[in-house]
Design a protein around this motif. Structure first.
Motif, PDB file in Angstrom:
ATOM      1  N   ARG A  95      -3.058   3.940  -2.708  1.00 33.13           N
ATOM      2  CA  ARG A  95      -2.998   2.943  -3.780  1.00 33.13           C
ATOM      3  C   ARG A  95      -2.980   1.568  -3.115  1.00 33.13           C
ATOM      4  O   ARG A  95      -2.047   1.202  -2.415  1.00 33.13           O
ATOM      5  CB  ARG A  95      -1.757   3.158  -4.639  1.00 33.13           C
ATOM      6  CG  ARG A  95      -1.789   2.343  -5.930  1.00 33.13           C
ATOM      7  CD  ARG A  95      -0.649   2.691  -6.867  1.00 33.13           C
ATOM      8  NE  ARG A  95      -0.820   4.004  -7.473  1.00 33.13           N
ATOM      9  CZ  ARG A  95       0.077   5.000  -7.382  1.00 33.13           C
ATOM     10  NH1 ARG A  95       1.206   4.825  -6.718  1.00 33.13           N
ATOM     11  NH2 ARG A  95      -0.160   6.154  -7.961  1.00 33.13           N
ATOM     12  N   LEU A  96      -4.087   0.833  -3.287  1.00 30.51           N
ATOM     13  CA  LEU A  96      -4.243  -0.470  -2.639  1.00 30.51           C
ATOM     14  C   LEU A  96      -3.845  -1.574  -3.609  1.00 30.51           C
ATOM     15  O   LEU A  96      -4.354  -1.628  -4.728  1.00 30.51           O
ATOM     16  CB  LEU A  96      -5.708  -0.673  -2.229  1.00 30.51           C
ATOM     17  CG  LEU A  96      -6.306   0.321  -1.235  1.00 30.51           C
ATOM     18  CD1 LEU A  96      -7.823   0.217  -1.223  1.00 30.51           C
ATOM     19  CD2 LEU A  96      -5.752   0.062   0.167  1.00 30.51           C
ATOM     20  N   GLY A 107      -5.105  -4.685 -11.307  1.00 32.56           N
ATOM     21  CA  GLY A 107      -3.951  -3.909 -10.839  1.00 32.56           C
ATOM     22  C   GLY A 107      -4.289  -3.241  -9.536  1.00 32.56           C
ATOM     23  O   GLY A 107      -5.357  -3.501  -8.963  1.00 32.56           O
ATOM     24  N   PRO A 108      -3.394  -2.394  -9.018  1.00 33.05           N
ATOM     25  CA  PRO A 108      -3.705  -1.695  -7.776  1.00 33.05           C
ATOM     26  C   PRO A 108      -4.897  -0.752  -7.967  1.00 33.05           C
ATOM     27  O   PRO A 108      -5.132  -0.258  -9.059  1.00 33.05           O
ATOM     28  CB  PRO A 108      -2.439  -0.898  -7.471  1.00 33.05           C
ATOM     29  CG  PRO A 108      -1.411  -1.348  -8.427  1.00 33.05           C
ATOM     30  CD  PRO A 108      -2.094  -2.010  -9.572  1.00 33.05           C
ATOM     31  N   MET A 129       0.840  -1.198   0.000  1.00 35.56           N
ATOM     32  CA  MET A 129       0.000   0.000   0.000  1.00 35.56           C
ATOM     33  C   MET A 129       0.874   1.247   0.000  1.00 35.56           C
ATOM     34  O   MET A 129       1.847   1.318   0.716  1.00 35.56           O
ATOM     35  CB  MET A 129      -0.884  -0.017   1.267  1.00 35.56           C
ATOM     36  CG  MET A 129      -1.882   1.096   1.301  1.00 35.56           C
ATOM     37  SD  MET A 129      -2.761   1.172   2.874  1.00 35.56           S
ATOM     38  CE  MET A 129      -3.423  -0.474   3.022  1.00 35.56           C
ATOM     39  N   GLU A 130       0.495   2.175  -0.859  1.00 35.20           N
ATOM     40  CA  GLU A 130       1.184   3.466  -0.856  1.00 35.20           C
ATOM     41  C   GLU A 130       0.149   4.528  -0.544  1.00 35.20           C
ATOM     42  O   GLU A 130      -1.022   4.372  -0.883  1.00 35.20           O
ATOM     43  CB  GLU A 130       1.702   3.798  -2.265  1.00 35.20           C
ATOM     44  CG  GLU A 130       2.889   3.030  -2.747  1.00 35.20           C
ATOM     45  CD  GLU A 130       3.092   3.343  -4.223  1.00 35.20           C
ATOM     46  OE1 GLU A 130       3.194   4.546  -4.561  1.00 35.20           O
ATOM     47  OE2 GLU A 130       3.111   2.404  -5.030  1.00 35.20           O
ATOM     48  N   SER A 131       0.614   5.597   0.079  1.00 36.06           N
ATOM     49  CA  SER A 131      -0.320   6.695   0.304  1.00 36.06           C
ATOM     50  C   SER A 131       0.413   8.018   0.193  1.00 36.06           C
ATOM     51  O   SER A 131       1.624   8.100   0.404  1.00 36.06           O
ATOM     52  CB  SER A 131      -0.965   6.575   1.685  1.00 36.06           C
ATOM     53  OG  SER A 131      -0.004   6.848   2.684  1.00 36.06           O
ATOM     54  N   GLU A 132      -0.348   9.046  -0.152  1.00 35.36           N
ATOM     55  CA  GLU A 132       0.249  10.374  -0.268  1.00 35.36           C
ATOM     56  C   GLU A 132      -0.845  11.403  -0.010  1.00 35.36           C
ATOM     57  O   GLU A 132      -1.979  11.254  -0.481  1.00 35.36           O
ATOM     58  CB  GLU A 132       0.812  10.561  -1.683  1.00 35.36           C
ATOM     59  CG  GLU A 132       1.597  11.849  -1.850  1.00 35.36           C
ATOM     60  CD  GLU A 132       1.915  12.143  -3.319  1.00 35.36           C
ATOM     61  OE1 GLU A 132       2.370  13.266  -3.594  1.00 35.36           O
ATOM     62  OE2 GLU A 132       1.701  11.261  -4.175  1.00 35.36           O
ATOM     63  N   ILE A 133      -0.488  12.427   0.790  1.00 35.94           N
ATOM     64  CA  ILE A 133      -1.427  13.527   0.980  1.00 35.94           C
ATOM     65  C   ILE A 133      -1.025  14.613  -0.003  1.00 35.94           C
ATOM     66  O   ILE A 133       0.105  15.104   0.025  1.00 35.94           O
ATOM     67  CB  ILE A 133      -1.412  14.043   2.434  1.00 35.94           C
ATOM     68  CG1 ILE A 133      -1.841  12.912   3.374  1.00 35.94           C
ATOM     69  CG2 ILE A 133      -2.351  15.229   2.585  1.00 35.94           C
ATOM     70  CD1 ILE A 133      -1.699  13.234   4.842  1.00 35.94           C
ATOM     71  N   VAL A 165      -8.714  -0.447   3.220  1.00 37.41           N
ATOM     72  CA  VAL A 165      -8.693   0.560   4.287  1.00 37.41           C
ATOM     73  C   VAL A 165     -10.140   0.834   4.688  1.00 37.41           C
ATOM     74  O   VAL A 165     -11.069   0.501   3.966  1.00 37.41           O
ATOM     75  CB  VAL A 165      -8.029   1.898   3.847  1.00 37.41           C
ATOM     76  CG1 VAL A 165      -6.555   1.735   3.594  1.00 37.41           C
ATOM     77  CG2 VAL A 165      -8.742   2.485   2.642  1.00 37.41           C
ATOM     78  N   THR A 166     -10.287   1.455   5.879  1.00 33.99           N
ATOM     79  CA  THR A 166     -11.607   1.872   6.338  1.00 33.99           C
ATOM     80  C   THR A 166     -11.665   3.392   6.229  1.00 33.99           C
ATOM     81  O   THR A 166     -10.716   4.071   6.627  1.00 33.99           O
ATOM     82  CB  THR A 166     -11.813   1.468   7.811  1.00 33.99           C
ATOM     83  OG1 THR A 166     -11.675   0.055   7.894  1.00 33.99           O
ATOM     84  CG2 THR A 166     -13.190   1.862   8.299  1.00 33.99           C
ATOM     85  N   ALA A 167     -12.770   3.910   5.672  1.00 36.64           N
ATOM     86  CA  ALA A 167     -12.835   5.353   5.458  1.00 36.64           C
ATOM     87  C   ALA A 167     -14.168   5.909   5.920  1.00 36.64           C
ATOM     88  O   ALA A 167     -15.182   5.204   5.973  1.00 36.64           O
ATOM     89  CB  ALA A 167     -12.635   5.668   3.982  1.00 36.64           C
TER      90      ALA A 167
END
Lengths: 222, 374
Positions: free
Chosen positions: A17-18, A75-76, A1-5, A24-26
């Motif tokens: 990006r899963l 894909g992701p 998993m990648e994340s960016e703010i 994830v829980t949102a």
């Protein structure tokens, strides 16, 4: 998993990006866009009863969404989460510790984080923060958002925070509601009821408050 | 050995804090971190107190000022007492004394808050009433008349006015008979009554003296005394300037709420709105009760049978029972319950002096005959 703010600080949004099999829980309504194969499943926010109590007394949403990239996806899955107010988001890491979040601050969390509802008490209600608060604990990442910039503050001595600015805090801090000054200053100085917070612990503040915006808007309506 | 989930604050840790398991031993409490690091506070220097967001977080501090252990896990204090025995007894007693002191302070604060609320509950409404009455006294009756004119356009929307002399004359004659019982400044108003064609059984008065009687009332009434009772009630709303009072009071309540709880959200906001609604509706019930009792006196003084008003309410309760508002909800209703009004009126009637009655020029029977579809 990648994340960016991205687009910080004024119009921050969260990109996650899963990889296939990750989720994830949102917060309900936080999703702005997602890859077509992303699977969104709503569930009660902190159990059926807790969700209803939080909806009525805390102004929170009834549901949270589990956002997953199913195994076998092409894909992701790239998901964008946003918040209702213009402002920053921050990424916090939980390592077995607990955080309390005020209503509206929660954006998303990874799987190891458990979401619960805790009674916040009359002091919190008087401080304009609602009777219930979201409790996040466990191991993983939590993303929270606020109106304006978000500033962490380590508390050792007592600090005074105006109502509507506190968005998250560690369970070790003690919060009492009180008047900003004397009776006169409290009513006419524009500060009203404030929160007196004692440490040790860390709190997260948003630089603007929705109540402030609402009052400012209201003054232009009449 | 029992382990309690908690954490450590220490300046030496990255980020200054870490989750840890607290383990009470015979000599000391240990905090074991996932990383393998262990922090120890010996019972000889241990001080404990409850605090944190919930008030149930136990903080442990020792000789090292920058080290604090904490845990909210239930049973930790008892486990320290059991594991340390006499060695930890002093620290345990200190924590319990602090807890008792906090409870005492809480109890005292709640007591004070409750006392203040009770005091406000009993003092604010009467003071407020005096202020409202004072404010209304300052406003000339011409303001009532203007207000009534503003509202009279809505009256026209209810239905066509009936101009037939048998109908209009009947209503006007009742008003003229009631008029001498009113104070001079009210008699000087244009007390004009209009009969409006409608199936509704109702009548109302606007501030300043204009009145409307809906023709359904004439059809359902069992006699002139019933119609006179209702109109006397409506005239008393005009006489006591209830419309103005309601407006001044509502403006006052809303202003006070905006000043005191302007940024109240959530439950506090709901409570404030509920209190305002309850205050206003209970006030309007008082006004209805006042109009009932003074109205029945006015009707009797004009020679009508005062029993007409309670008889009309009994009739009304057959047509429109209170069933929508069960007893427990009656405080929310703007009108008192029919049975309460009837009971209050019947208690007052024996003490009234009824003037000698002379036959009416216009009769209810003639008015009814002139009404269409009857």
């Amino acid at each position: 998993m990648e994340s960016e703010i991205r687009s910080r600080p004024a119009f921050a949004h969260l990109m996650v990006r899963l990889n296939p099999g990750e989720s994830v829980t949102a917060e309900a309504g936080a999703m702005a866009s997602m890859s077509a194969w992303t699977r969104l499943t709503a569930r009660w926010n902190g159990g059926f009863f807790g969700a209803i109590m939080r909806r009525i007394f805390g102004g929170e949403t009834l549901f949270v969404n589990d956002v997953a990239c199913p195994a076998g996806s092409p894909g992701p899955a790239e998901v964008i989460f946003t918040q209702a107010t213009p402002g920053d988001m921050v990424e916090l890491t939980l390592d077995g510790n607990t955080l309390f979040l005020q209503s509206g601050a929660f954006i998303a969390a990874t799987n190891g984080v458990s979401l619960g509802v805790a009674w916040a008490g009359i002091a919190s209600l008087l401080g304009g923060e609602g009777l219930f608060r979201l409790k996040v604990s466990g191991r993983g990442t939590v993303w929270i958002g606020g109106y304006g910039a978000i500033t962490p503050r380590q508390i050792d001595q007592e600090v005074i925070v105006d109502s509507g600015h506190l968005i998250a805090y560690e369970p070790t801090v003690k919060i009492r509601s009180g008047l900003a000054g004397g009776i006169f200053s409290s009513f006419f100085g524009g500060e009203g009821i404030v929160m007196r917070i004692t440490g040790p612990g860390r709190i997260y503040l948003q630089t603007r408050s929705l109540e402030g915006l609402a009052a400012w808007t209201n003054s232009h309506l009449l | 050995m029992a382990q309690f989930p908690g954490g450590v604050f220490d300046d030496g840790l990255p980020d200054g804090r870490a989750a840890a398991s607290l383990v009470p031993g015979p000599e000391a409490v240990e905090a074991r971190l996932d990383s393998g690091a262990v922090f120890v506070i010996g019972y000889d220097s241990l001080r404990m107190e409850f605090g944190g967001a919930t008030g149930r977080m136990l903080f442990l501090r020792g000789a090292e000022p920058r080290l604090t252990l904490f845990s909210e896990a239930p049973g930790l204090l008892e486990a320290i007492a059991a594991a340390g025995g006499p060695a930890s007894a002093g620290a345990v007693a200190g924590a319990r004394a602090g807890q008792a002191q906090t409870r005492k302070t809480h109890l005292r604060n709640w007591g004070i808050a409750l006392a203040v609320l009770v005091a406000l509950w009993f003092t604010v409404p009467p003071i407020f009433r005096v202020m409202v009455d004072g404010a209304v006294q300052q406003l000339p009756l011409s303001v009532d008349v203007k207000l009534g004119e503003l509202a009279s356009s809505e009256m026209a929307g209810l239905g066509p006015a009936i101009t037939d002399e048998a109908v209009a004359g009947f209503a006007t004659e009742i008003v003229e008979r009631l008029r001498p019982g009113l104070p001079p400044e009210i008699q000087a108003l244009d007390l004009k009554v209009t009969v409006i064609e409608s199936t509704q059984v109702n009548a109302f008065a606007l501030p300043g003296g204009r009145m409307a009687v809906l023709s359904g009332l004439l059809k359902k009434a069992d006699g002139v005394d019933m119609v006179a009772g209702v109109m006397a009630h409506e005239l008393m709303h005009v006489r006591h300037r209830h419309g103005m009072r309601h407006i001044v009071r509502a403006a006052g309540v809303i202003t006070a709420l905006t000043v005191l709880a302007g940024d109240a959200t959530g439950l506090l906001g709901i409570a404030a709105e509920g209190a305002a609604l309850a205050a206003l509706t209970s006030y309007s019930r008082e006004m209805e009760a006042e109009a009932d009792l003074d109205g029945v006196r006015l009707a009797a003084a004009a020679g009508f049978d005062p029993a007409g008003m309670p008889a009309f309410f009994r009739k009304l309760s057959e047509i429109a029972p209170d069933s929508q508002a069960p007893e427990a909800l009656s405080w929310m209703s703007s009108h008192p319950r029919h049975d309460e009004r009837i009971a209050a009126l019947e208690a007052a009637i024996p003490g009234l002096v009824r003037a000698e009655s002379t036959p009416m020029k216009h009769t209810l029977e003639a008015a009814r005959a002139a009404l269409k579809g009857d």
